[in-house]
Design a protein around this motif. Structure first.
Motif, mmCIF file in Angstrom:
data_model
loop_
_atom_site.group_PDB
_atom_site.id
_atom_site.type_symbol
_atom_site.label_atom_id
_atom_site.label_comp_id
_atom_site.label_asym_id
_atom_site.label_seq_id
_atom_site.Cartn_x
_atom_site.Cartn_y
_atom_site.Cartn_z
ATOM 1 N N LEU A 133 56.570 -7.368 106.759
ATOM 2 C CA LEU A 133 55.400 -6.530 106.511
ATOM 3 C C LEU A 133 55.720 -5.491 105.437
ATOM 4 O O LEU A 133 54.862 -5.158 104.609
ATOM 5 N N LEU A 134 56.961 -4.980 105.424
ATOM 6 C CA LEU A 134 57.400 -4.067 104.362
ATOM 7 C C LEU A 134 57.286 -4.748 102.995
ATOM 8 O O LEU A 134 56.793 -4.144 102.038
ATOM 9 N N ALA A 169 67.035 -5.470 100.038
ATOM 10 C CA ALA A 169 66.780 -4.626 98.865
ATOM 11 C C ALA A 169 66.582 -5.473 97.616
ATOM 12 O O ALA A 169 65.729 -5.182 96.772
ATOM 13 N N GLN A 170 67.381 -6.542 97.504
ATOM 14 C CA GLN A 170 67.226 -7.443 96.364
ATOM 15 C C GLN A 170 65.843 -8.102 96.376
ATOM 16 O O GLN A 170 65.215 -8.273 95.322
ATOM 17 N N HIS A 171 65.374 -8.461 97.568
ATOM 18 C CA HIS A 171 64.050 -9.084 97.646
ATOM 19 C C HIS A 171 62.954 -8.069 97.332
ATOM 20 O O HIS A 171 61.959 -8.410 96.675
ATOM 21 N N LEU A 172 63.123 -6.830 97.786
ATOM 22 C CA LEU A 172 62.163 -5.786 97.425
ATOM 23 C C LEU A 172 62.099 -5.628 95.904
ATOM 24 O O LEU A 172 61.020 -5.460 95.336
ATOM 25 N N VAL A 175 60.014 -8.441 94.571
ATOM 26 C CA VAL A 175 58.595 -8.166 94.844
ATOM 27 C C VAL A 175 58.040 -7.193 93.808
ATOM 28 O O VAL A 175 56.950 -7.403 93.245
ATOM 29 N N LEU A 176 58.793 -6.130 93.519
ATOM 30 C CA LEU A 176 58.353 -5.111 92.567
ATOM 31 C C LEU A 176 58.297 -5.655 91.142
ATOM 32 O O LEU A 176 57.346 -5.381 90.404
ATOM 33 N N LEU A 177 59.298 -6.446 90.753
ATOM 34 C CA LEU A 177 59.297 -7.009 89.400
ATOM 35 C C LEU A 177 58.082 -7.900 89.179
ATOM 36 O O LEU A 177 57.439 -7.844 88.122
ATOM 37 N N HIS A 217 65.427 0.558 105.071
ATOM 38 C CA HIS A 217 64.979 0.334 103.703
ATOM 39 C C HIS A 217 63.716 1.150 103.454
ATOM 40 O O HIS A 217 62.798 1.125 104.277
ATOM 41 N N THR A 218 63.701 1.859 102.336
ATOM 42 C CA THR A 218 62.527 2.650 101.960
ATOM 43 C C THR A 218 62.209 2.421 100.496
ATOM 44 O O THR A 218 63.100 2.442 99.646
ATOM 45 N N VAL A 219 60.933 2.185 100.210
ATOM 46 C CA VAL A 219 60.450 2.113 98.839
ATOM 47 C C VAL A 219 59.648 3.383 98.570
ATOM 48 O O VAL A 219 58.725 3.712 99.324
ATOM 49 N N PHE A 220 60.032 4.109 97.516
ATOM 50 C CA PHE A 220 59.364 5.354 97.139
ATOM 51 C C PHE A 220 58.510 5.109 95.900
ATOM 52 O O PHE A 220 58.987 4.566 94.898
#
Length: 267
Positions: A133-134, A169-172, A175-177, A217-220
């Protein structure tokens, strides 16, 4: 209806213990084998006793071929050093496999892609329902916020974890890229020394390894006016184990193909 028989690879590790505990309580699936490295001191131990529960009668063994023959689906949470051999055996034995092993190289990920043309595979850097979900919430936020917000990712794990950044974190980052349509050259890993003013396209990933943190894990997303934080904090390794077992059950009626936890969860 008989239970799904799940063979566990890397059964003596932290995640192995959690999966064994989850399977001991499952109404749908059961532990059929528990494999460890050849020469391991754990060979011959009862997997249940090792995992802090009652005896399961499933003994730690290093014969993965035999484990495949007695299982419907495999779950691999072993070290990446033996990953290629494990995958090749799964392909040879035509067994579906859930891959939770982290620290894989790009070449090993290509092996997964190739293997998925012959067997069904769930590959995910994190099996937790909450973490997936994150991933989805991060994707939604990035597509909405775009160039107006700076982005930073913080990855915190226990002091024993060897790979950094984590697979999650690598997958996040991926996702962002995709959401921002940016490239790896826009990513920095930590900061040290003097820097010019922050590049608007920069995505920064920071890693902490300390204590016994299971996984935070946190995305800011930060603008001059406001800050949005999307976080997931694991409180028990069973959250990953529950997801891994769900993934194995998902694969039980698939013929071949590469799936992720979004497919498993239907999100």
């Amino acid at each position: 209806m008989s239970k799904l028989k799940i063979g566990l690879i890397g059964a003596n590790g932290r995640m192995g213990k959690a999966i064994i505990q989850v399977l001991a309580q499952s109404q749908k699936s059961s532990l059929s084998s528990a494999t460890v490295k050849a020469g391991s001191v754990y060979i011959g131990f009862d997997s249940g006793i090792h995992s802090g529960i009652k005896e399961t009668g499933v003994i730690f063994d290093s014969d993965l071929v035999a484990a495949c023959k007695g299982s419907d689906v495999l779950i691999d949470f072993s070290s990446h050093t033996g990953f290629s051999e494990n995958l090749s055996i799964a392909v040879a034995e035509k067994k579906p496999i859930v891959i939770g092993t982290t620290g894989l190289t790009e070449a090993e990920k290509m092996e997964i892609q190739t293997a998925s043309t012959q067997i069904p595979i769930v590959f995910s850097p994190n099996m937790s329902v909450g973490v997936n979900l994150l991933f989805k919430l991060t994707e939604i936020a990035a597509k909405v916020l775009q160039e107006d917000f700076d982005v930073e990712v913080l990855d915190i794990h226990h002091r024993h974890k060897k790979d950094a950044p984590s697979g999650t974190a690598q997958h996040l980052k991926e996702v962002l890229l995709r959401a921002f349509d940016r490239k790896e050259e826009n990513v920095i890993y930590g900061r040290h020394g003097m820097y010019p003013e922050r590049d608007p396209k920069e995505i920064a990933i920071h890693t902490m390894r300390a204590g016994e943190v299971i996984g935070d894990h946190t995305v800011f997303f930060l603008s001059p006016e406001e800050r949005i934080e999307i976080s997931h904090k694991a409180q028990d390794r069973k959250t990953f184990a529950v997801g891994a077992v769900k993934a194995a059950e998902f694969l039980s009626d698939k013929s071949k193909g590469l799936y992720n936890m979004f497919d498993v969860l239907g999100i």
